[in-house]
Design an enzyme around this catalytic site. Structure first.
Site, PDB file in Angstrom:
ATOM      1  N   GLY A  55       0.861  -1.187   0.000  1.00  0.00           N
ATOM      2  CA  GLY A  55       0.000   0.000   0.000  1.00  0.00           C
ATOM      3  C   GLY A  55       0.887   1.222   0.000  1.00  0.00           C
ATOM      4  O   GLY A  55       2.070   1.133   0.302  1.00  0.00           O
ATOM      5  N   CYS A  82       5.289  -6.093   1.780  1.00  0.00           N
ATOM      6  CA  CYS A  82       5.668  -4.684   1.757  1.00  0.00           C
ATOM      7  C   CYS A  82       4.942  -3.903   2.857  1.00  0.00           C
ATOM      8  O   CYS A  82       5.187  -4.140   4.032  1.00  0.00           O
ATOM      9  CB  CYS A  82       5.393  -4.118   0.365  1.00  0.00           C
ATOM     10  SG  CYS A  82       6.360  -2.648   0.050  1.00  0.00           S
ATOM     11  N   TYR A  83       4.020  -3.025   2.537  1.00  0.00           N
ATOM     12  CA  TYR A  83       3.290  -2.313   3.585  1.00  0.00           C
ATOM     13  C   TYR A  83       2.605  -3.308   4.524  1.00  0.00           C
ATOM     14  O   TYR A  83       2.545  -3.099   5.741  1.00  0.00           O
ATOM     15  CB  TYR A  83       2.237  -1.385   2.946  1.00  0.00           C
ATOM     16  CG  TYR A  83       1.386  -0.646   3.955  1.00  0.00           C
ATOM     17  CD1 TYR A  83       1.891   0.447   4.651  1.00  0.00           C
ATOM     18  CD2 TYR A  83       0.079  -1.047   4.214  1.00  0.00           C
ATOM     19  CE1 TYR A  83       1.111   1.113   5.586  1.00  0.00           C
ATOM     20  CE2 TYR A  83      -0.706  -0.390   5.142  1.00  0.00           C
ATOM     21  CZ  TYR A  83      -0.186   0.695   5.832  1.00  0.00           C
ATOM     22  OH  TYR A  83      -0.954   1.351   6.752  1.00  0.00           O
ATOM     23  N   HIS A 172       8.237  -7.884  -3.239  1.00  0.00           N
ATOM     24  CA  HIS A 172       6.968  -8.299  -3.859  1.00  0.00           C
ATOM     25  C   HIS A 172       7.119  -9.673  -4.523  1.00  0.00           C
ATOM     26  O   HIS A 172       7.591  -9.757  -5.652  1.00  0.00           O
ATOM     27  CB  HIS A 172       6.539  -7.259  -4.905  1.00  0.00           C
ATOM     28  CG  HIS A 172       6.046  -5.995  -4.277  1.00  0.00           C
ATOM     29  ND1 HIS A 172       4.735  -5.813  -3.923  1.00  0.00           N
ATOM     30  CD2 HIS A 172       6.704  -4.882  -3.906  1.00  0.00           C
ATOM     31  CE1 HIS A 172       4.599  -4.628  -3.362  1.00  0.00           C
ATOM     32  NE2 HIS A 172       5.779  -4.031  -3.341  1.00  0.00           N
ATOM     33  N   GLU A 174       4.882 -11.453  -5.835  1.00  0.00           N
ATOM     34  CA  GLU A 174       3.928 -11.621  -6.927  1.00  0.00           C
ATOM     35  C   GLU A 174       4.453 -11.108  -8.259  1.00  0.00           C
ATOM     36  O   GLU A 174       3.888 -11.395  -9.314  1.00  0.00           O
ATOM     37  CB  GLU A 174       2.599 -10.933  -6.577  1.00  0.00           C
ATOM     38  CG  GLU A 174       2.605  -9.397  -6.572  1.00  0.00           C
ATOM     39  CD  GLU A 174       3.182  -8.785  -5.286  1.00  0.00           C
ATOM     40  OE1 GLU A 174       3.855  -9.501  -4.531  1.00  0.00           O
ATOM     41  OE2 GLU A 174       2.964  -7.585  -5.055  1.00  0.00           O
ATOM     42  N   ASP A 230     -16.202 -12.580 -22.703  1.00  0.00           N
ATOM     43  CA  ASP A 230     -16.923 -12.667 -21.426  1.00  0.00           C
ATOM     44  C   ASP A 230     -18.398 -13.010 -21.614  1.00  0.00           C
ATOM     45  O   ASP A 230     -18.917 -13.924 -20.977  1.00  0.00           O
ATOM     46  CB  ASP A 230     -16.791 -11.355 -20.638  1.00  0.00           C
ATOM     47  CG  ASP A 230     -15.338 -10.978 -20.419  1.00  0.00           C
ATOM     48  OD1 ASP A 230     -14.488 -11.863 -20.554  1.00  0.00           O
ATOM     49  OD2 ASP A 230     -15.069  -9.802 -20.132  1.00  0.00           O
ATOM     50  N   LYS A 369      -9.755 -13.022 -16.293  1.00  0.00           N
ATOM     51  CA  LYS A 369      -9.902 -13.260 -17.733  1.00  0.00           C
ATOM     52  C   LYS A 369      -9.351 -14.625 -18.165  1.00  0.00           C
ATOM     53  O   LYS A 369     -10.000 -15.354 -18.923  1.00  0.00           O
ATOM     54  CB  LYS A 369      -9.162 -12.155 -18.490  1.00  0.00           C
ATOM     55  CG  LYS A 369      -9.472 -12.096 -19.957  1.00  0.00           C
ATOM     56  CD  LYS A 369     -10.754 -11.358 -20.188  1.00  0.00           C
ATOM     57  CE  LYS A 369     -11.048 -11.094 -21.623  1.00  0.00           C
ATOM     58  NZ  LYS A 369     -12.228 -10.208 -21.755  1.00  0.00           N
TER      59      LYS A 369
END
Ligand code: XMP
Length: 513
Positions: A55, A82-83, A172, A174, A230, A369
C-alpha cells in the site's frame, strides 16, 4: 463453495490483482477484500490464509489503513507483503522506521539472502533477486519473530513467526522480477496454510452449473451477447445450466470484424437455447451517418444498442433474470476513484433500466480473464472464440476515423482480416495482446500500374500489454509487416498506403477514437 479460500486484504497496493492471480494460478481460490471489511465478514469466508497487500501509506500516518487486531487472533496464517509486512510488525510489537538518507530504502531488483530453514523459503536457493519498492523498513522485529532474509542495504527483508504462521516480506513475491516469488507463494499456500489446491475450471464448472440451476429454478433468463469472450462464456455456462430457459440476444450492429457474427452464432448452435440475432446494421449506420466526432460516435452506438435490445426484450416479455458477463477485474476496479474520462467505454452495463426483470446474475463475477477463457474451453466453446483478443463495444466504428460508411467498413474488414491472417501464419498470435487495422481519414497520392491513385492510408496497430492501461507497441518483424503491406495494397481496393503505429500508451491510447 466447497473450495478453500485465501483472503487478499487490500491496503491500496498497485499489485493486488496480480497477487490474486498468482494465488489462483497455484490452484487456490482467493478473494480480494478491502481492508475495511468487517472482521465477522472475513471470518465467514473461513479463510485458510490471509495475505496483506502492499500500500502507499506509512504505518505511522494517522490516515494510513490499519488492520483489525482481531485478524491476528484468528489462528490463520498471515503473509504481509511490503506495507502489509510493516503493518504486521507494527501491530505485533515491532518498530517500523522511515529510511534516512536512502539507507535501507530500496526500489527495484535487489540481491537477497534467505534463511532456507524458514518454511516460506524452503527448497529455494539461499541467494536470489527480489523486487523491492519501499521507503519504510522494520527497525525492530516483533517478539516471537526471527529474521528470515536480508539484503545489502536492509537487514530485515523478511520476518517469520513460524509458530503462529505469520510471515512478512519487504519485497513483492507476486512480481515476475522476484526470481522465486511464485515458489514462495506456493510454500505459503501449501506448506504454511495447508491448502490442498483443486481450484480448477473443471471443478468450478460443475459447482457453477449446480448453483445456477438452484438459483434459476424454472425461471427465464435473458442475456445480451456481444460476441466478446466474457459474454460468450457467460452465455455458454447458462446454456449448459438451463438451456431452454435462456434467451441470448445478439445485437449485430454491423461493426464486427469479418465473419465474426456468423462465428458467434455457429458456436451456440450446439446448445438448445433461444438465440436471437438481430441484424441491425442499417439502423446503426443510419445513426452514424454524418457523425465524425469520436465521443458522439460512441454515444450514438451506445444509445442505439440499448434501443435495439429494448425492442427485443419487449417482445420476450417479463424475464426473471438478466445475465451479464461481468468479470472479477471489473468488480475489483469498480469504485476505484474518479479518474478522468478519456473515452466513454460502451458496454452492455447500461442495460438494466430498460428491461423488466427480477434480478441480475453475473456468473463470471469471481473469475479473472484467463480463468474465463479456461472455463469457455471446458464448456466446449471453439478456440477462436475463447482466445479472441479484446474488441471494443463500438466495434469498427472507432477504427474507422471520421465518418463511418458501409464501404469504408468493408475495406477495413478486409484489411484487418489480412493483418490477422498474416500474424497467425507467422505464428505470432500468442505474442501480442491486441492487434488490428485502422482506416484513417487521410488520403494521399500513390502510383499503381501506370496510373495515379488518391486513396486511403491504413494504419496497423499492435500492442503488448498486461493490463491495457499502459501498453507498448509490438516489435513485429519487418518481413511480416512487409507481407501484410503488400497483401493489403494488392487485395483491398482504395488503400494505397500502409503505416505501422509505433506509439506506446500513454501518450497514445490503444484504439484511435
Ligand atoms: P484505449 O483505447 O482506451 O483501450 O487505450 C483500452 C482497451 O479497452 C478497449 N476498449 C473498449 N472496450 N468498450 C469496450 O468494451 C469500449 O467502448 C472500448 N473502447 C476501448 C480497447 O480495445 C483496449 O483493449
Amino acid at each position: 463453495m466447497s473450495h478453500q479460500t485465501v483472503i487478499i486484504l487490500d491496503f491500496g497496493g498497485q499489485y493486488n490483482q496480480l497477487i490474486a492471480r498468482r494465488v489462483r494460478e497455484q490452484g487456490v481460490y482467493c478473494e480480494v477484500r478491502p481492508y475495511t471489511t468487517p472482521l465477522e465478514e472475513l471470518k465467514a469466508l473461513k479463510p485458510v490464509g490471509i495475505i496483506f497487500t502492499g500500500g502507499p501509506g506509512s504505518v505511522y500516518d494517522p490516515a494510513a489503513p490499519q488492520a483489525d487486531p482481531g485478524l491476528f487472533k484468528l489462528g490463520v496464517p498471515i503473509l504481509g507483503i511490503c506495507y502489509g509486512c510493516q503493518l504486521l510488525a507494527h501491530n505485533l510489537g515491532g518498530r517500523v522506521a522511515q529510511a534516512q538518507d536512502g539507507a535501507a530504502r530500496e526500489y527495484g531488483k535487489t540481491g537477497t539472502s534467505f534463511d532456507t530453514g524458514c518454511k516460506l523459503f524452503r527448497g529455494l536457493p539461499a541467494e536470489s533477486v527480489t523486487w523491492m519498492s519501499h521507503g519504510d523498513y522494520m527497525e525492530k522485529v516483533p517478539e516471537g519473530f526471527h529474521l528470515a532474509a536480508r539484503s545489502a542495504a536492509c537487514p530485515n527483508v523478511a520476518i517469520a513467526d513460524e509458530a503462529r504462521g505469520f510471515y512478512g516480506v519487504q519485497f513483492h513475491p507476486e512480481v515476475n522480477h522476484t526470481a522465486h516469488g511464485a515458489a514462495m507463494l506456493r510454500n505459503f499456500l501449501y506448506e504454511i496454510c495447508g491448502a490442498s489446491g483443486g481450484w480448477t475450471m473443471e471443478n468450478y464448472k460443475e459447482t457453477a452449473l449446480r448453483r445456477l440451476r438452484e438459483k434459476i429454478g424454472g425461471g427465464k433468463v435473458l442475456l445480451a451477447l456481444s460476441g466478446g469472450v466474457d459474454s460468450s462464456v457467460a452465455a455458454a455456462l447458462l446454456a449448459e445450466a438451463v438451456g431452454p430457459q435462456l434467451t441470448c440476444v445478439f445485437v449485430d450492429h454491423g461493426l464486427m470484424r469479418l465473419d465474426e457474427g456468423d462465428e458467434v452464432e455457429a458456436a451456440f448452435s450446439q446448445w438448445d437455447v433461444r438465440f436471437l440475432r438481430v441484424n441491425a446494421e442499417e439502423r446503426f449506420l443510419a445513426k452514424l451517418a454524418g457523425v465524425t466526432e469520436p465521443e458522439a460516435k460512441r454515444k450514438a452506438i451506445g444509445e442505439e444498442f440499448i434501443r435495439v435490445f429494448e425492442a427485443e426484450a419487449r417482445k420476450i416479455g417479463k424475464v426473471d433474470f438478466l445475465a451479464q458477463g461481468t468479470i472479477y477485474p471489473d468488480v475489483i476496479e469498480s469504485g476505484a476513484g474518479d479518474a478522468a474520462v478519456i473515452k466513454s467505454h460502451h458496454n452492455v452495463g447500461g442495460l438494466p433500466g430498460c428491461v423488466d426483470f427480477k434480478e441480475i446474475i453475473e456468473p463470471l463475477r469471481m473469475l479473472f480473464k484467463d480463468e474465463v477463457r479456461q472455463l469457455g474451453r471446458e464448456l466446449g466453446l471453439p478456440e477462436y472464440l475463447v482466445s479472441r483478443q479484446p474488441f471494443p463495444g463500438p466495434g469498427l466504428a472507432i477504427r474507422c476515423i471520421g465518418g463511418v460508411t458501409k464501404e469504408k467498413l468493408d475495406l477495413l474488414r478486409q484489411a484487418d482480416f489480412i493483418f490477422r491472417d498474416e500474424i497467425a501464419q507467422a505464428g505470432l498470435s500468442g505474442t501480442m495482446d491486441q492487434y488490428f487495422a485502422v482506416l484513417t481519414n487521410m488520403r494521399s497520392v500513390g502510383v499503381m500500374g501506370d496510373g495515379r491513385t488518391y486513396d486511403y492510408a491504413l494504419a496497423l496497430r499492435s500492442v503488448t500489454t498486461s493490463d491495457f492501461m499502459t501498453a507498448d507497441w509490438t516489435r513485429i518483424p519487418y518481413g511480416v509487416l512487409d507481407r501484410v503491406s503488400v497483401r493489403i495494397v494488392n487485395e483491398v481496393p482504395h488503400i494505397n498506403r500502409v503505416l505501422y503505429d509505433i506509439t506506446s500508451k500513454p501518450p497514445a491510447t490503444i484504439e484511435y477514437e
